[in-house]
Design a protein around this motif. Structure first.
Motif, PDB file in Angstrom:
ATOM      1  N   PHE A 184      -5.940   6.571   1.007  1.00 24.13           N
ATOM      2  CA  PHE A 184      -6.716   5.302  -0.203  1.00 24.13           C
ATOM      3  C   PHE A 184      -6.631   4.847  -1.094  1.00 24.13           C
ATOM      4  O   PHE A 184      -7.330   3.618  -1.253  1.00 24.13           O
ATOM      5  CB  PHE A 184      -8.224   6.244   0.196  1.00 24.13           C
ATOM      6  CG  PHE A 184      -8.289   6.609   1.458  1.00 24.13           C
ATOM      7  CD1 PHE A 184      -9.096   6.267   2.454  1.00 24.13           C
ATOM      8  CD2 PHE A 184      -8.633   8.562   1.844  1.00 24.13           C
ATOM      9  CE1 PHE A 184      -9.245   6.368   4.011  1.00 24.13           C
ATOM     10  CE2 PHE A 184      -9.313   8.646   3.258  1.00 24.13           C
ATOM     11  CZ  PHE A 184      -9.724   7.468   3.944  1.00 24.13           C
ATOM     12  N   ARG A 185      -5.883   5.290  -1.544  1.00 23.92           N
ATOM     13  CA  ARG A 185      -6.347   4.684  -3.650  1.00 23.92           C
ATOM     14  C   ARG A 185      -4.712   2.886  -3.518  1.00 23.92           C
ATOM     15  O   ARG A 185      -5.366   2.621  -3.600  1.00 23.92           O
ATOM     16  CB  ARG A 185      -5.704   5.934  -4.467  1.00 23.92           C
ATOM     17  CG  ARG A 185      -5.591   5.162  -5.914  1.00 23.92           C
ATOM     18  CD  ARG A 185      -5.331   6.034  -6.956  1.00 23.92           C
ATOM     19  NE  ARG A 185      -6.347   7.289  -7.224  1.00 23.92           N
ATOM     20  CZ  ARG A 185      -6.271   7.959  -8.235  1.00 23.92           C
ATOM     21  NH1 ARG A 185      -5.514   8.261  -8.991  1.00 23.92           N
ATOM     22  NH2 ARG A 185      -7.530   8.829  -8.431  1.00 23.92           N
ATOM     23  N   ALA A 216       1.038  -1.385   0.503  1.00 16.65           N
ATOM     24  CA  ALA A 216       0.021   0.478  -0.027  1.00 16.65           C
ATOM     25  C   ALA A 216       0.896   1.567  -0.287  1.00 16.65           C
ATOM     26  O   ALA A 216       0.533   2.262  -0.412  1.00 16.65           O
ATOM     27  CB  ALA A 216      -0.858   0.461   1.178  1.00 16.65           C
ATOM     28  N   ARG A 270      -6.436   0.584  -1.064  1.00 14.91           N
ATOM     29  CA  ARG A 270      -7.837  -0.227  -1.550  1.00 14.91           C
ATOM     30  C   ARG A 270      -7.353  -0.981  -3.092  1.00 14.91           C
ATOM     31  O   ARG A 270      -7.656  -1.913  -3.017  1.00 14.91           O
ATOM     32  CB  ARG A 270      -9.034   1.139  -2.732  1.00 14.91           C
ATOM     33  CG  ARG A 270     -10.034   0.950  -3.428  1.00 14.91           C
ATOM     34  CD  ARG A 270     -11.508   1.778  -3.494  1.00 14.91           C
ATOM     35  NE  ARG A 270     -10.463   2.137  -4.833  1.00 14.91           N
ATOM     36  CZ  ARG A 270     -10.376   3.714  -4.279  1.00 14.91           C
ATOM     37  NH1 ARG A 270     -10.758   4.180  -3.930  1.00 14.91           N
ATOM     38  NH2 ARG A 270     -10.024   4.254  -5.269  1.00 14.91           N
ATOM     39  N   THR A 271      -5.992  -0.233  -3.700  1.00 13.50           N
ATOM     40  CA  THR A 271      -5.172  -1.127  -5.192  1.00 13.50           C
ATOM     41  C   THR A 271      -4.942  -2.642  -4.524  1.00 13.50           C
ATOM     42  O   THR A 271      -4.303  -3.129  -4.543  1.00 13.50           O
ATOM     43  CB  THR A 271      -4.145   0.465  -6.127  1.00 13.50           C
ATOM     44  OG1 THR A 271      -5.253   1.437  -5.993  1.00 13.50           O
ATOM     45  CG2 THR A 271      -3.785  -0.282  -6.836  1.00 13.50           C
ATOM     46  N   LEU A 276      -5.911  -3.887  -2.069  1.00 12.05           N
ATOM     47  CA  LEU A 276      -6.751  -5.270  -1.952  1.00 12.05           C
ATOM     48  C   LEU A 276      -6.500  -5.881  -3.819  1.00 12.05           C
ATOM     49  O   LEU A 276      -7.737  -7.534  -3.578  1.00 12.05           O
ATOM     50  CB  LEU A 276      -7.912  -4.487  -0.944  1.00 12.05           C
ATOM     51  CG  LEU A 276      -7.394  -4.208   0.158  1.00 12.05           C
ATOM     52  CD1 LEU A 276      -9.406  -3.675   0.279  1.00 12.05           C
ATOM     53  CD2 LEU A 276      -7.784  -5.621   0.896  1.00 12.05           C
ATOM     54  N   ARG A 277      -5.851  -5.470  -4.142  1.00 12.82           N
ATOM     55  CA  ARG A 277      -6.655  -6.171  -5.116  1.00 12.82           C
ATOM     56  C   ARG A 277      -5.546  -7.595  -5.968  1.00 12.82           C
ATOM     57  O   ARG A 277      -5.003  -6.895  -5.822  1.00 12.82           O
ATOM     58  CB  ARG A 277      -6.041  -5.063  -6.929  1.00 12.82           C
ATOM     59  CG  ARG A 277      -7.500  -4.080  -6.742  1.00 12.82           C
ATOM     60  CD  ARG A 277      -7.492  -3.600  -7.994  1.00 12.82           C
ATOM     61  NE  ARG A 277      -6.467  -3.422  -9.872  1.00 12.82           N
ATOM     62  CZ  ARG A 277      -7.086  -2.569 -10.537  1.00 12.82           C
ATOM     63  NH1 ARG A 277      -6.722  -1.081  -9.849  1.00 12.82           N
ATOM     64  NH2 ARG A 277      -6.336  -3.221 -11.442  1.00 12.82           N
TER      65      ARG A 277
END
Lengths: 258, 127
Positions: free
Chosen positions: A183-184, A165, A187-188, A190-191
């Motif tokens: 935040f980005r 992250a 979130r990314t 987790l992909r």
């Protein structure tokens, strides 16, 4: 543009980072490393010789403490300059100069993610504390150790998630504000594609140098040094490729096809 | 006088190499070995081996001597020094201190390894 090509674009900065790491390692190893290796090559089990070896090893560790501190201070600047160089073609000097302006943002991202990691890791530390208290009187010490390791084990993937992250958030921070980039990044990370690519790069970064170290014992001085140094540089090239991929994941303007 | 402490009192019989070094000396190789024993004294041997695994020399270490100080001259370079090579002292709990590897490993090669390990540590903490 593919992540591999993006990785090669930053070759000058990658090489600069390699040189800085080598210089810091040489500074940390000098002069205690020279004495330490000289002592180790004619190892004596005499207690006084072992005491002397311990004193040299202490000086060696002190030198490394300073080098690690210096590297931790420089790391955000180098990281951001690397990402800037990867994001668009430019001279290394310009990328390094622009990197200076991004240092506060890089520090802030690292700090916020560190606090988040500490908060997320707290339940596991609490669990480990509970295990230690409840099993401290257990007759089987192995059961206690296994339970403790089991309680702390989730911290490893958690730390790796926040590390990924951090890379992604710093990549996003070239374009968007700090909070949004965090935040980005979270979130990314987790992909599955991002996590798999980061895991692959990290695995290569750990296994390749370890394998080179293991095999270099059989070689002479010059081939061993050449093998180790080229593997360490390769490791940085692989990391640059991952950072290129990270940029493509968080910035829609960079297209990845690998 | 030997069996009672070994069998009934749980006494060990330990030997260990405290220092060993080898080097070229005019027209052959000279190896200095120092060793000590503790617990019940039992007689044993010291053996020096070449790089090809051949026994270059064997020297007895009588039970009457607490310390062994030995200078061994050999035509071939000594690669390993081993105390109790026949593994007869089964009551010695630690046999790792009975072997010293004297194969030449230049400090330059070790320094290269150490430097690379330092670089790797810094790389893991770095950008």
């Amino acid at each position: 543009m593919s992540a591999r090509v993006l990785g090669l674009r930053a070759l000058p900065v990658t090489f600069l980072i390699f040189v800085i790491e080598a210089l810091f390692a040489a500074f940390a190893s000098w002069p205690n490393g020279v004495e330490l290796t000289a002592k180790l090559s004619s190892l004596s089990l005499d207690p006084s010789a072992l005491r002397e070896l311990g004193a040299i090893a202490k000086g060696f560790a002190r030198g490394h403490g300073l080098a690690v501190l210096a590297m931790l201070v420089l790391a955000p600047w180098l990281h951001m300059s690397w990402l800037i160089m990867l994001s668009e073609p430019q001279s290394p000097a310009r990328a390094l100069a622009r990197g200076v302006g991004r240092v506060p943002r890089a520090w802030l991202i690292a700090l916020v993610l560190l606090v988040m990691f500490a908060l997320c890791g707290l339940p596991f530390v609490g669990l480990a504390y509970g295990v230690t208290r409840s099993l401290s009187d257990a007759p089987d010490a192995r059961r206690h150790d296994l339970a403790l390791a089991g309680a702390l084990l989730p911290l490893i993937p958690l730390a790796f998630y926040f590390h990924v992250a951090n890379d992604l958030a710093r990549a996003a921070a070239l374009e968007v504000r700090t909070l949004r980039s965090i935040f980005r990044g979270l979130r990314t990370a987790l992909r599955p594609t991002a996590f798999l690519a980061a895991s692959g790069a990290a695995l290569v970064g750990v296994l390749l140098p370890l394998a080179a170290h293991a095999s270099s014992w059989q070689l002479g001085v010059l081939p061993a040094t050449m093998l180790l140094q080229s593997v360490l540089f390769m490791r940085l090239v692989v990391r640059a490729a991952w950072l290129g991929h990270a940029l493509a994941l968080v910035r829609p303007t960079v297209v990845v096809d690998a | 006088s030997v069996l009672r402490p070994l069998l009934f009192d749980g006494e060990p019989s330990e030997v260990r190499i405290t220092s060993a070094r080898t080097g070229y000396d005019v027209d052959d190789y000279l190896t200095h070995v120092r060793a000590r024993r503790s617990g019940v004294a039992l007689p044993t041997w010291l053996a020096v081996y070449g790089a090809d695994g051949r026994v270059l020399a064997r020297a007895p270490w009588p039970a009457s001597d607490d310390e062994l100080r030995l200078d061994v001259h050999t035509r071939a370079r000594v690669a390993r020094v081993v105390l109790d090579p026949d593994r007869a002292l089964l009551l010695d709990p630690d046999t790792a201190d009975q072997v010293v590897d004297l194969r030449p490993r230049t400090s330059n090669a070790l320094l290269g390894q150490l430097l690379a390990a330092s670089q790797l540590l810094l790389a893991w903490l770095g950008p």
